[in-house]
Design a protein around this motif. Structure first.
Motif, PDB file in Angstrom:
ATOM      1  N   GLN A 273     -59.069   0.753 -15.896  1.00  0.00           N
ATOM      2  CA  GLN A 273     -60.497   0.553 -16.103  1.00  0.00           C
ATOM      3  C   GLN A 273     -60.774  -0.843 -16.660  1.00  0.00           C
ATOM      4  O   GLN A 273     -61.775  -1.465 -16.299  1.00  0.00           O
ATOM      5  N   GLU A 274     -59.915  -1.291 -17.547  1.00  0.00           N
ATOM      6  CA  GLU A 274     -60.076  -2.631 -18.111  1.00  0.00           C
ATOM      7  C   GLU A 274     -59.758  -3.736 -17.110  1.00  0.00           C
ATOM      8  O   GLU A 274     -60.381  -4.794 -17.138  1.00  0.00           O
ATOM      9  N   ASP A 275     -58.801  -3.485 -16.218  1.00  0.00           N
ATOM     10  CA  ASP A 275     -58.400  -4.499 -15.233  1.00  0.00           C
ATOM     11  C   ASP A 275     -58.358  -3.844 -13.854  1.00  0.00           C
ATOM     12  O   ASP A 275     -57.327  -3.323 -13.431  1.00  0.00           O
ATOM     13  N   PRO A 276     -59.497  -3.821 -13.131  1.00  0.00           N
ATOM     14  CA  PRO A 276     -59.506  -3.154 -11.816  1.00  0.00           C
ATOM     15  C   PRO A 276     -58.550  -3.782 -10.802  1.00  0.00           C
ATOM     16  O   PRO A 276     -58.037  -3.094  -9.918  1.00  0.00           O
ATOM     17  N   GLU A 277     -58.304  -5.104 -10.913  1.00  0.00           N
ATOM     18  CA  GLU A 277     -57.391  -5.757  -9.971  1.00  0.00           C
ATOM     19  C   GLU A 277     -55.941  -5.319 -10.175  1.00  0.00           C
ATOM     20  O   GLU A 277     -55.123  -5.424  -9.263  1.00  0.00           O
ATOM     21  N   ALA A 278     -55.644  -4.806 -11.359  1.00  0.00           N
ATOM     22  CA  ALA A 278     -54.264  -4.388 -11.630  1.00  0.00           C
ATOM     23  C   ALA A 278     -53.867  -3.225 -10.734  1.00  0.00           C
ATOM     24  O   ALA A 278     -52.728  -3.154 -10.249  1.00  0.00           O
ATOM     25  N   PHE A 279     -54.798  -2.296 -10.501  1.00  0.00           N
ATOM     26  CA  PHE A 279     -54.467  -1.149  -9.651  1.00  0.00           C
ATOM     27  C   PHE A 279     -54.225  -1.610  -8.195  1.00  0.00           C
ATOM     28  O   PHE A 279     -53.337  -1.102  -7.515  1.00  0.00           O
ATOM     29  N   LEU A 280     -55.047  -2.564  -7.731  1.00  0.00           N
ATOM     30  CA  LEU A 280     -54.852  -3.089  -6.380  1.00  0.00           C
ATOM     31  C   LEU A 280     -53.495  -3.769  -6.252  1.00  0.00           C
ATOM     32  O   LEU A 280     -52.772  -3.592  -5.257  1.00  0.00           O
ATOM     33  N   LEU A 281     -53.136  -4.541  -7.273  1.00  0.00           N
ATOM     34  CA  LEU A 281     -51.833  -5.219  -7.239  1.00  0.00           C
ATOM     35  C   LEU A 281     -50.691  -4.208  -7.268  1.00  0.00           C
ATOM     36  O   LEU A 281     -49.700  -4.340  -6.556  1.00  0.00           O
ATOM     37  N   TYR A 282     -50.856  -3.174  -8.111  1.00  0.00           N
ATOM     38  CA  TYR A 282     -49.809  -2.158  -8.188  1.00  0.00           C
ATOM     39  C   TYR A 282     -49.660  -1.413  -6.859  1.00  0.00           C
ATOM     40  O   TYR A 282     -48.548  -1.151  -6.395  1.00  0.00           O
ATOM     41  N   HIS A 283     -50.788  -1.044  -6.251  1.00  0.00           N
ATOM     42  CA  HIS A 283     -50.728  -0.294  -5.008  1.00  0.00           C
ATOM     43  C   HIS A 283     -50.093  -1.144  -3.883  1.00  0.00           C
ATOM     44  O   HIS A 283     -49.335  -0.627  -3.060  1.00  0.00           O
TER      45      HIS A 283
END
Length: 458
Positions: A273-283
């Motif tokens: 939630q704090e870093d939405p781009e982190a989930f995209l990078l992880y995926h």
């Protein structure tokens, strides 16, 4: 009384004798005259023997020899000289030589006549042949040095034959009539000759102007190919930045993966939630790892569900990019910590917004992450109908003991239907809901503690 002998006139020819006087002498003088006569005859015979090699010289021995000399002189014409004798001998020798060189048959005579005709034709056509040769040499290009040399050899041999024909008549022999054997080249010699011909041809080929070369070339080839990109500092800097960014993304993916496996799901939800781009990078990093597998578990689960009725309602815990929902005809509820698709419901998988016993199938495909796996399975038991299906696919390296894991899941109100441990990358389990969990919330289930799936730095 005595007649003057015939040899009195020939006597002065001898070098060692003096001329004899032609006058009458007494008997004593006649004896001297007879001895001198014999000496002269002997010298004459010696000279004749020397001139005629066929007759060996004989010394005077008796009066019979004198008679033979007299008879010979009677046969020969009187007043003969040694000069005439020598000329006769030379004439005889010439005749013998001519007889040896003359042909013995009519065929040889014809050959001699033909050769004489050839001599005349060659002499008459010398100028015309030379002009023709010059014209041919000018017309022929120096592209074939071997043929040029052959023609030079042939012309040289013709000129030599003509000169020899003018000097001496050709003698018929077996060597001249026999044909010359043809020269055969080996394969290697033939290749070398062809290579030399090509080199010689290219060497003397006139350079074509640029305009004519472009005009003769086809239209497709006239297009200039694009020039290669020069390795400038900007391109090298861009490549370096891309490589450094790739390494940075890999490092961030390893960090996020470690956070997801080492903490509860609530902490992971706050992180994304704090870093939405982190989930995209992880995926993106997760998909790059899974694509290397020979079979992806989501495809295996979709294949199994397609064999079941399409009326079944499915709940996908940890859906990611909703690949399962797009692969089957069933109604699918998608839940995840962050949204990559409008179908996704962002929530903590331990608390999904569904009613009790509202779904027929619950799926966990590589999503049993975090330290609260028990909460996930209890939430699946809550939303599943009695007799509903629970499908779990997880990385094989995370299981220390598969039996203890299956025992812990059965205590949460499930029954093992099937298991597939044949795949080298993941295990697949099917459970059926039998009822509510059989243990209290404070009971410890050690079999549900799985190893974190950590990626090493490469």
């Amino acid at each position: 009384m005595f007649e003057e002998p015939d040899w009195a006139e020939e006597a002065p020819i001898a070098a060692c004798l003096q001329p004899v006087a032609s006058r009458f002498r007494p008997a004593a003088a006649s004896q001297i005259k007879g001895s001198k006569h014999r000496q002269l005859l002997a010298t004459l015979r010696v000279l004749e023997a020397a001139s005629l090699s066929h007759q060996p010289p004989n010394l005077p021995g008796s009066d019979s020899e004198e008679e033979e000399v007299v008879e010979r002189k009677k046969k020969c014409p009187k007043k003969a000289s040694f000069a005439n004798v020598f000329t006769e001998i030379e004439e005889k020798r010439k005749k013998q030589q001519q007889k040896q060189h003359l042909p013995d048959s009519d065929s040889e005579k014809k050959e001699v006549e033909k050769k004489k005709c050839r001599k005349g034709a060659l002499r008459g056509s010398d100028s015309a042949a030379e002009e023709k040769r010059k014209g041919r040499c000018q017309k022929q290009a120096p592209s074939n040095p071997a043929q040029h040399l052959d023609s030079v050899d042939q012309t040289g041999s013709l000129q030599a034959w003509e000169s020899s024909a003018t000097d001496d008549p050709p003698k018929p022999s077996s060597e001249t009539t026999s044909p010359q054997p043809s020269r055969t080249l080996s394969r290697k010699q033939w290749r070398n000759r062809q290579k030399n011909k090509r080199r010689h041809k290219n060497k003397f080929r006139p350079p074509q102007p640029l305009d004519s070369a472009l005009a003769t070339a086809p239209t497709e080839e006239t297009e200039v190919p694009p020039a290669p990109i020069q390795d400038s500092q900007e391109t090298r800097a861009g490549a370096l930045r891309a490589r450094m960014a790739q390494r940075l993304d890999g490092a961030r993916f390893r960090y996020l993966n470690e956070q997801l496996y080492s903490g509860p799901s609530s902490a992971a939800q706050r992180l994304f939630q704090e870093d939405p781009e982190a989930f995209l990078l992880y995926h993106r990093g997760f998909q790059s790892q899974v694509q290397k597998w020979p079979l992806q578990p989501v495809d295996r689960i979709a294949r199994d569900l397609r064999q079941r009725p399409a009326s079944l309602v499915v709940a996908d815990f940890g859906c990611g990019d909703c690949r399962l929902a797009s692969s089957i005809r069933n109604t699918v509820h998608c839940f995840d910590l962050a949204s990559l698709d409008p179908k996704v419901t962002v929530c903590d998988m331990a608390q999904v917004p569904l009613e009790d016993e509202s779904v027929d199938v619950a799926v966990f495909c590589l999503s049993l992450m975090g330290t609260n796996i028990r909460d996930f399975l209890e939430e699946a038991n809550r939303v599943l109908k009695t007799g509903g299906l629970l499908k779990v696919a997880e990385v094989s390296s995370r299981f220390e003991d598969v039996r203890t894991f299956l025992g812990a899941v059965t205590k949460l109100g499930f029954k093992v239907i099937s298991k597939d441990l044949t795949n080298s990358h993941f295990f697949l389990f099917d459970f059926e809901k039998t009822g509510p969990p059989r243990v209290g919330p404070k009971a410890q289930l050690s079999g549900l503690k799985l190893q974190p799936c950590l990626y090493k730095r490469r």
